[in-house]
Design a protein around this motif. Structure first.
Motif, PDB file in Angstrom:
ATOM      1  N   ARG A 109      83.360 -21.005   7.711  1.00 36.49           N
ATOM      2  CA  ARG A 109      84.019 -19.808   7.183  1.00 36.49           C
ATOM      3  C   ARG A 109      85.539 -19.888   7.268  1.00 36.49           C
ATOM      4  O   ARG A 109      86.107 -20.209   8.309  1.00 36.49           O
ATOM      5  CB  ARG A 109      83.530 -18.582   7.942  1.00 36.49           C
ATOM      6  CG  ARG A 109      83.952 -17.291   7.310  1.00 36.49           C
ATOM      7  CD  ARG A 109      83.290 -16.122   7.998  1.00 36.49           C
ATOM      8  NE  ARG A 109      81.982 -15.808   7.409  1.00 36.49           N
ATOM      9  CZ  ARG A 109      81.818 -15.208   6.237  1.00 36.49           C
ATOM     10  NH1 ARG A 109      82.858 -14.900   5.504  1.00 36.49           N
ATOM     11  NH2 ARG A 109      80.616 -14.932   5.796  1.00 36.49           N
ATOM     12  N   VAL A 110      86.166 -19.589   6.137  1.00 36.62           N
ATOM     13  CA  VAL A 110      87.618 -19.572   6.067  1.00 36.62           C
ATOM     14  C   VAL A 110      88.073 -18.182   6.484  1.00 36.62           C
ATOM     15  O   VAL A 110      87.708 -17.198   5.871  1.00 36.62           O
ATOM     16  CB  VAL A 110      88.090 -19.855   4.632  1.00 36.62           C
ATOM     17  CG1 VAL A 110      89.594 -19.783   4.543  1.00 36.62           C
ATOM     18  CG2 VAL A 110      87.578 -21.214   4.172  1.00 36.62           C
TER      19      VAL A 110
ATOM     20  N   SER B 121      88.421 -19.775  -2.274  1.00 42.47           N
ATOM     21  CA  SER B 121      87.399 -19.708  -1.227  1.00 42.47           C
ATOM     22  C   SER B 121      86.617 -18.434  -1.446  1.00 42.47           C
ATOM     23  O   SER B 121      87.191 -17.362  -1.550  1.00 42.47           O
ATOM     24  CB  SER B 121      88.035 -19.646   0.157  1.00 42.47           C
ATOM     25  OG  SER B 121      88.924 -20.716   0.336  1.00 42.47           O
ATOM     26  N   LEU B 122      85.296 -18.559  -1.543  1.00 38.29           N
ATOM     27  CA  LEU B 122      84.461 -17.376  -1.697  1.00 38.29           C
ATOM     28  C   LEU B 122      83.829 -17.078  -0.351  1.00 38.29           C
ATOM     29  O   LEU B 122      83.212 -17.944   0.268  1.00 38.29           O
ATOM     30  CB  LEU B 122      83.383 -17.612  -2.750  1.00 38.29           C
ATOM     31  CG  LEU B 122      83.924 -18.087  -4.104  1.00 38.29           C
ATOM     32  CD1 LEU B 122      82.793 -18.403  -5.047  1.00 38.29           C
ATOM     33  CD2 LEU B 122      84.851 -17.045  -4.712  1.00 38.29           C
ATOM     34  N   HIS B 123      84.024 -15.847   0.099  1.00 42.94           N
ATOM     35  CA  HIS B 123      83.599 -15.539   1.466  1.00 42.94           C
ATOM     36  C   HIS B 123      82.247 -14.845   1.558  1.00 42.94           C
ATOM     37  O   HIS B 123      81.870 -14.373   2.592  1.00 42.94           O
ATOM     38  CB  HIS B 123      84.674 -14.718   2.167  1.00 42.94           C
ATOM     39  CG  HIS B 123      86.011 -15.380   2.121  1.00 42.94           C
ATOM     40  ND1 HIS B 123      86.236 -16.607   2.697  1.00 42.94           N
ATOM     41  CD2 HIS B 123      87.168 -15.040   1.519  1.00 42.94           C
ATOM     42  CE1 HIS B 123      87.486 -16.959   2.469  1.00 42.94           C
ATOM     43  NE2 HIS B 123      88.065 -16.036   1.743  1.00 42.94           N
TER      44      HIS B 123
ATOM     45  N   LEU C 179      78.892 -24.707  -5.242  1.00 36.78           N
ATOM     46  CA  LEU C 179      80.090 -24.563  -4.406  1.00 36.78           C
ATOM     47  C   LEU C 179      80.058 -25.577  -3.261  1.00 36.78           C
ATOM     48  O   LEU C 179      78.985 -25.949  -2.792  1.00 36.78           O
ATOM     49  CB  LEU C 179      80.145 -23.155  -3.812  1.00 36.78           C
ATOM     50  CG  LEU C 179      80.258 -22.014  -4.829  1.00 36.78           C
ATOM     51  CD1 LEU C 179      79.836 -20.696  -4.199  1.00 36.78           C
ATOM     52  CD2 LEU C 179      81.697 -21.911  -5.339  1.00 36.78           C
ATOM     53  N   TYR C 180      81.245 -25.993  -2.826  1.00 34.76           N
ATOM     54  CA  TYR C 180      81.339 -26.833  -1.632  1.00 34.76           C
ATOM     55  C   TYR C 180      81.326 -25.894  -0.423  1.00 34.76           C
ATOM     56  O   TYR C 180      82.078 -24.920  -0.395  1.00 34.76           O
ATOM     57  CB  TYR C 180      82.632 -27.642  -1.634  1.00 34.76           C
ATOM     58  CG  TYR C 180      82.698 -28.653  -2.746  1.00 34.76           C
ATOM     59  CD1 TYR C 180      82.091 -29.905  -2.602  1.00 34.76           C
ATOM     60  CD2 TYR C 180      83.350 -28.380  -3.954  1.00 34.76           C
ATOM     61  CE1 TYR C 180      82.140 -30.850  -3.628  1.00 34.76           C
ATOM     62  CE2 TYR C 180      83.400 -29.315  -4.974  1.00 34.76           C
ATOM     63  CZ  TYR C 180      82.789 -30.541  -4.809  1.00 34.76           C
ATOM     64  OH  TYR C 180      82.837 -31.470  -5.818  1.00 34.76           O
ATOM     65  N   LEU C 181      80.485 -26.191   0.538  1.00 31.20           N
ATOM     66  CA  LEU C 181      80.416 -25.305   1.707  1.00 31.20           C
ATOM     67  C   LEU C 181      81.252 -25.841   2.866  1.00 31.20           C
ATOM     68  O   LEU C 181      81.221 -27.033   3.165  1.00 31.20           O
ATOM     69  CB  LEU C 181      78.962 -25.138   2.162  1.00 31.20           C
ATOM     70  CG  LEU C 181      78.022 -24.419   1.193  1.00 31.20           C
ATOM     71  CD1 LEU C 181      76.717 -24.058   1.896  1.00 31.20           C
ATOM     72  CD2 LEU C 181      78.660 -23.160   0.601  1.00 31.20           C
ATOM     73  N   VAL C 182      81.976 -24.929   3.478  1.00 27.03           N
ATOM     74  CA  VAL C 182      82.791 -25.266   4.655  1.00 27.03           C
ATOM     75  C   VAL C 182      82.621 -24.156   5.683  1.00 27.03           C
ATOM     76  O   VAL C 182      82.215 -23.050   5.329  1.00 27.03           O
ATOM     77  CB  VAL C 182      84.295 -25.393   4.293  1.00 27.03           C
ATOM     78  CG1 VAL C 182      84.534 -26.520   3.320  1.00 27.03           C
ATOM     79  CG2 VAL C 182      84.838 -24.075   3.731  1.00 27.03           C
TER      80      VAL C 182
ATOM     81  N   GLY D 142      82.188 -20.706   0.496  1.00 23.90           N
ATOM     82  CA  GLY D 142      81.975 -21.591  -0.652  1.00 23.90           C
ATOM     83  C   GLY D 142      83.301 -21.865  -1.341  1.00 23.90           C
ATOM     84  O   GLY D 142      84.130 -20.975  -1.462  1.00 23.90           O
ATOM     85  N   ILE D 143      83.497 -23.112  -1.751  1.00 25.67           N
ATOM     86  CA  ILE D 143      84.761 -23.480  -2.387  1.00 25.67           C
ATOM     87  C   ILE D 143      84.533 -23.792  -3.865  1.00 25.67           C
ATOM     88  O   ILE D 143      83.707 -24.640  -4.216  1.00 25.67           O
ATOM     89  CB  ILE D 143      85.374 -24.732  -1.710  1.00 25.67           C
ATOM     90  CG1 ILE D 143      85.495 -24.535  -0.190  1.00 25.67           C
ATOM     91  CG2 ILE D 143      86.732 -25.059  -2.332  1.00 25.67           C
ATOM     92  CD1 ILE D 143      86.428 -23.434   0.233  1.00 25.67           C
TER      93      ILE D 143
END
Lengths: 477, 484, 110
Positions: C107-108, A130-132, C102-105, A140-141
């Motif tokens: 915020r982790v 996971s890019l924060h 990138l796949y967006l989700v 972004g994954i």
């Protein structure tokens, strides 16, 4: 109260296969996001995993190297949890039946040996990242890493100090690189460590409540994180509180560990055997074939170096720290036809220093083993002196050719002709009558002055032993 | 022409009596004339006609295979590259698969022409086709009735001759039960016989694909094209694939048919019982011997299945999270809410129910009592079959306890619905091949299916027995009036 | 063999009960959002199904080895060679939200 620390480490070593553990995607590090995530890695509907033979072989190799039981029947299970970097919503791992059972590793701390138990090592797949960075408030994954094979190596809670933990980790690091199953790159995350840390009053049998420290990806941080955590736990207990079993993240910038609140919910991973993967059954032939590929292991090599090359325990340790270094040393000795001690000094000394200075690997160094052996030969047959040798080494490193070429081109051949040396001495003695008198009056320290002058006059090429002898004679008068 | 079997169409194509383009158009027309059945989710007319054209060229050149140019339909559980693949779910209602399932590839390579994708229970979870996001399929024999499930769209489409054959999948009876309720022939091969790659997983250790056809002869032809080892499926069997057609004509004199006494007890409708007895009489006339066998643990197949299948499904369906493909909820404030809304809105009630049962059965504290216990029962059920097969060559009985029921009848009662698969589920648990062939009608004119269960990888024997039966009966040739 | 409707009745009479709170816990584990009314509905139907499942206890399975796969097969191992090429563009066509590959989700948070 006196406290005792109890530490167990969980290490995730990325296996250096060229393709992923359950898919045919490449495992190269640093590619454009999601360009190495195939249909299987993305968990598209309907896709299925197919196991990589090399990953199994590497796990067995590790198991054999730590003297572990190899479970010839092991089972892949699903560990279920939701996270965006986990495309299937479960990680394929091994739970009840890991491929590698109980083994051990011997570490050395302050000159004392200690055996650390390794509970198990199991195969599993890595998750993505996971890019924060800010994508309009989103994360972004990148799933390039998803499906990279990992060997999770779980130690027994056998370590009692941060120093032991670091020694164990270094030993493990050395081993996986020796076995060529993991590149050990901690910056890139190929070798990652979590630590379970607890404290208990000295003498107490039961373990204290442990915290799991995550994100400690250098040897230095392992020591610092554990030290911080020990103090924190002691403070909590001595302040009348209780240590909570939890996952804590090490923040290297602030040198603290902090609770990972998002993982607070008690996880229920609902492990069960993966119905897409029948049991992994490795027959005797597979195990024996793998055993045959085992290299000489670090401990055995160290011992042999001490015996065979008459090296000190320390020198043998330095030379066997990596397989590349040990192989290089042995190759130098072989090409030089002996001179192990001299070779050891060169490899550990100038050669290592230059590698560090230029940040190059042995394989890419401008001086190969044969070249270094050539230099050592010229030292041993008195063609050059130790001092000149350093100049030759530097010239070789700079790409001027092998030792003989440099010596020839630069005219560095040692002067061993006594007549020539005598002529030089005679001239110096004639030019410095005062010093000659001082020496003859018993001031022997002046001797060094004459040696210096003679070396200067011969550009360092005079054979030192011969020079000493002739000088002494002439000074007697 | 639409009444013809795959074998007959193939020979008509070979003799140039008809072209693939003509046939394809004929079936496309029939599909659009019978939309009330709701048998298809996607009709892919353009690609079908293009494929037919290619097939006609091959036929003209004389380099055609046995199935070249024959139209067919895929259950919408198989991934089709560039074509909508929904699995009957809102979750995948707009999912255009970027790759082909092995089965799709194989039938494509055989030259078959795909007309479209058939309707099904959502993620194959259902026995009536009422859980589909795209609405229920109607039974062509009576459109107030269910067609069975989960391959209900395929069964209805073949029964109404909207396609000469269709693929199906069977996890607990999903080929055989709708085949029985729609009066067609359905074969669930041995586990591992047909690749599962690209077939959207429901319960991985139970799922198996197979053909749904008018006749056993067609089923053999299709299985020839579908079966075989696939290196992309770790559970694919490295078992030799025989020519399933070669044994069809052999007589069945002396073969022993085992009747499990547990299949003929309370709960079996009288009409079905009567039809099965009549079928057995035919077999006796053909020279087979009938012996009684026992499957003592078969009453536990349903409880066992409703632990194992949901457990596997709960995990298999975790990938539908709205991140990489498929439905994503439009409103959410954080990640967890995104997951929970996406999955709450994307899955229907029955799928959610099964995910929850499975999650429960695998959760800490319940694993041993439910999951492990069910796996032990599974072993006992498989061993029952092993013992039974020491006394017979094939096992026969009813496919379903009753004939087709009315739409809406059981849709609010999951347990009543689950009991429909009482005779089919144990076959999946054991991994054996099973088949349903038309064996008559009840008093209301609803089709009845005879189930045949074989030894591991003994599909050829099942097909032979079914084919021999179909030589002396004509149940399989009967068509619903509405669509005739 | 016990079959419907008697069987169904038997199942219902001794139905295991699963509470609304348990349903909510399971639903959260499975990331299924539920409202109060749905939770009650699932509590009822899951209880019924558990009642059905409890029938398993009629058989003693002590010592029976669990069967995870229908066939007694071993894992087949493939050679270690990359066989897949980059298909990011094709794969991301079906993605709900992407940016810069990138796949967006949402915020982790860690």
């Amino acid at each position: 109260m006196e406290w005792e620390t109890v530490i167990g480490l969980e290490v995730h070593a990325q296996l250096q296969t060229t393709s992923k553990i359950f898919s045919g995607a490449a495992t190269r590090y640093g590619s454009e996001p999601n360009t190495q995530a195939c249909a299987v890695d993305l968990a598209l509907p309907g896709v299925l995993p197919v196991m990589n033979r090399e990953a199994a072989r590497m796990a067995v190799k590790f198991g054999l190297a730590i003297g572990a039981r190899i479970n010839q029947r092991s089972v892949f299970a699903r560990k279920n949890y939701f996270y965006p970097d986990l495309p299937k919503g479960y990680q394929i791992s091994q739970f009840e039946l890991p491929v590698v059972g109980l083994g051990q590793l011997t570490i050395e701390v302050n000159g004392e040996e200690k055996v650390i138990g390794i509970t198990r090592a199991h195969l599993e797949e890595d998750a993505g990242k996971s890019l924060h960075e800010d994508f309009h408030g989103m994360s972004g994954i990148d799933l390039n890493r998803a499906g990279t094979p990992l060997l999770e190596i779980v130690s027994e809670p056998d370590m009692r100090s941060p120093e032991e933990a670091v020694a164990y980790l270094k030993k493990l690091h050395e081993l996986v690189r020796y076995l060529e199953i993991c590149d050990g790159n901690m910056q890139e995350g190929s070798f990652r460590c979590d630590a379970n840390v607890s404290v208990r009053p000295k003498g107490q049998k039961e373990f204290g409540t442990r915290a799991e420290l995550k994100n400690i990806n250098s040897f230095r941080f392992v020591e610092k994180a554990i030290n911080y955590e020990i103090e924190r736990q002691i403070d909590v207990i001595e302040g009348g509180g209780k240590v909570v079993q939890e996952t804590r993240l090490y923040d290297s910038a602030k040198d603290v560990t902090r609770s990972m609140r998002s993982k607070e919910e008690a996880n229920d991973y609902r492990y069960f055997p993966d119905p897409d993967l029948p049991p992994l059954v490795l027959d005797d032939a597979f195990v024996e074939e793998t055993r045959a590929t085992l290299p000489e292991l670090p401990d055995a090599k160290r011992e042999r170096f001490q015996k065979e090359y008459e090296l000190s325990h320390y020198d043998a340790g330095v030379l066997t720290a990596t397989r590349e270094m040990a192989d290089f040393f042995e190759s130098v000795v072989k090409h030089a036809g002996g001179g192990a001690k001299v070779a050891a000094n060169w490899v550990m000394g100038d050669f290592s220093a230059f590698l560090n200075k230029d940040g190059v690997e042995i394989a890419n160094a401008p001086i190969n083993a044969e070249m270094l052996a050539g230099l050592i030969k010229r030292l041993q047959d008195n063609t050059i002196s130790g001092k000149i040798a350093k100049e030759v080494f530097e010239a070789m490193w700079a790409g001027e050719g092998d030792a003989d070429t440099v010596i020839e081109k630069r005219g560095l051949k040692q002067i061993t002709d006594s007549g020539a040396i005598e002529t030089v001495i005679d001239q110096i003695l004639a030019d410095n009558p005062d010093q000659v008198q001082q020496y003859r009056d018993g001031k022997e320290k002046v001797f060094g002055f004459f040696v210096g002058q003679a070396m200067k006059a011969t550009q360092g090429k005079a054979n030192p032993a011969q020079l000493n002898e002739l000088l002494k004679e002439k000074l007697k008068g | 022409m639409y009444r013809k079997t795959v074998a007959e169409l193939a020979s008509a194509l070979a003799t140039k009596a008809v072209s693939s383009t003509e046939l394809t158009q004929l079936y496309l027309d029939r599909i659009s004339a019978h939309q009330e059945l709701n048998a298809f989710i996607t009709v892919d007319a353009d690609n079908a006609l293009a494929a037919a054209k290619v097939a006609d060229t091959r036929l003209a050149k004389g380099d055609a295979g046995a199935l070249t140019g024959v139209p067919m339909a895929h259950k919408d559980i198989f991934c089709t590259d560039g074509v909508l693949t929904t699995c009957g779910s809102r979750m995948l209602s707009e999912f255009v698969s970027p790759y082909n399932a092995t089965v799709v590839e194989k039938l494509h390579d055989a030259g078959m022409v795909m007309l479209g994708k058939t309707n099904m229970d959502e993620f194959a979870m259902g026995s009536s086709n009422e859980t589909s996001f795209f609405g229920p399929v109607k039974n062509p024999w009576d459109t107030t009735l269910v067609p069975g499930g989960s391959s209900g769209g395929s069964a209805a489409a073949v029964a109404a001759r909207l396609t000469p054959m269709a693929t199906g999948t069977d996890t607990g009876g999903s080929i055989r039960q709708p085949a029985a309720l729609c009066g067609i022939t359905g074969l669930k091969p041995s586990y591992g016989r047909v690749s599962r790659f690209g077939m959207i997983a429901f319960a991985s250790s139970l799922d198996q694909a197979g053909p749904m056809t008018q006749t056993a002869e067609d089923a053999a032809l299709l299985l020839n094209a579908m079966a075989g080892f696939d290196s992309r499926d770790s559970t694919s069997a490295q078992e030799e694939v025989p020519d399933f057609s070669s044994q069809l004509g052999h007589d069945i004199k002396g073969l022993k048919i085992g009747l499990p006494k547990e299949f003929f007890g309370e709960g079996l409708s009288a009409d079905v019982d009567k039809a099965i007895q009549a079928a057995l009489d035919e077999y006796k006339k053909l020279g087979a011997e009938v012996v009684e066998v026992s499957l003592p643990n078969s009453s536990l197949a349903i409880p066992c299945y409703y632990v194992l299948a949901p457990a596997e499904a709960s995990s298999n369906l975790s990938r539908y999270d709205g991140v990489r493909y498929g439905y994503r909820a439009s409103e959410y404030t954080d990640l967890v809410e995104m997951y929970e809304r996406t999955r709450a809105e994307g899955f229907g009630a029955e799928v959610k129910r099964r995910i929850m049962i499975g999650t429960y059965a695998l959760s800490a504290g319940y694993y041993d009592a439910y999951y492990l216990k069910a796996q032990q029962l599974r072993r006992l059920i498989a061993e029952d079959f092993k013992r039974a097969f020491e006394q017979c060559d094939v096992i026969m009985g009813p496919t379903a306890p009753s004939t087709a029921f009315a739409l809406g009848d059981k849709s609010e009662d999951p347990v009543a619905m689950y009991l429909n698969d009482i005779y089919t589920i144990s076959v999946n648990l054991a991994g054996l091949p099973g088949m349903s062939v038309p064996a008559g009608f009840d008093g209301n004119g609803r089709p009845i299916g005879l189930q045949l269960i074989g030894q591991y990888f003994d599909e050829a024997r099942l097909l032979q027995l079914a084919h021999q039966y179909q030589q002396v009966t004509d149940w399989h040739q009967q068509l619903p009036e509405e669509v005739a | 063999m016990i079959i419907c409707p008697t069987f169904t009745e038997a199942v219902r009479s001794n139905a295991m009960s699963i509470s609304v709170d348990e349903v909510k816990k399971i639903a959260h584990l499975a990331r299924l959002g539920l409202d109060e009314q749905e939770a009650q509905g699932y509590a009822d139907s899951l209880s019924q199904i558990l009642g059905l499942i409890e029938q398993m206890n009629a058989v003693d399975t002590t010592g029976v080895s669990p069967m995870a796969h229908p066939l007694d097969m071993h894992l087949r191992l493939r050679e270690d060679a990359p066989t897949e090429s980059d298909q990011r563009e094709k794969f991301q066509k079906v993605a709900p939200s992407t940016e810069a590959g990138l796949y967006l989700v949402p915020r982790v948070i860690e």
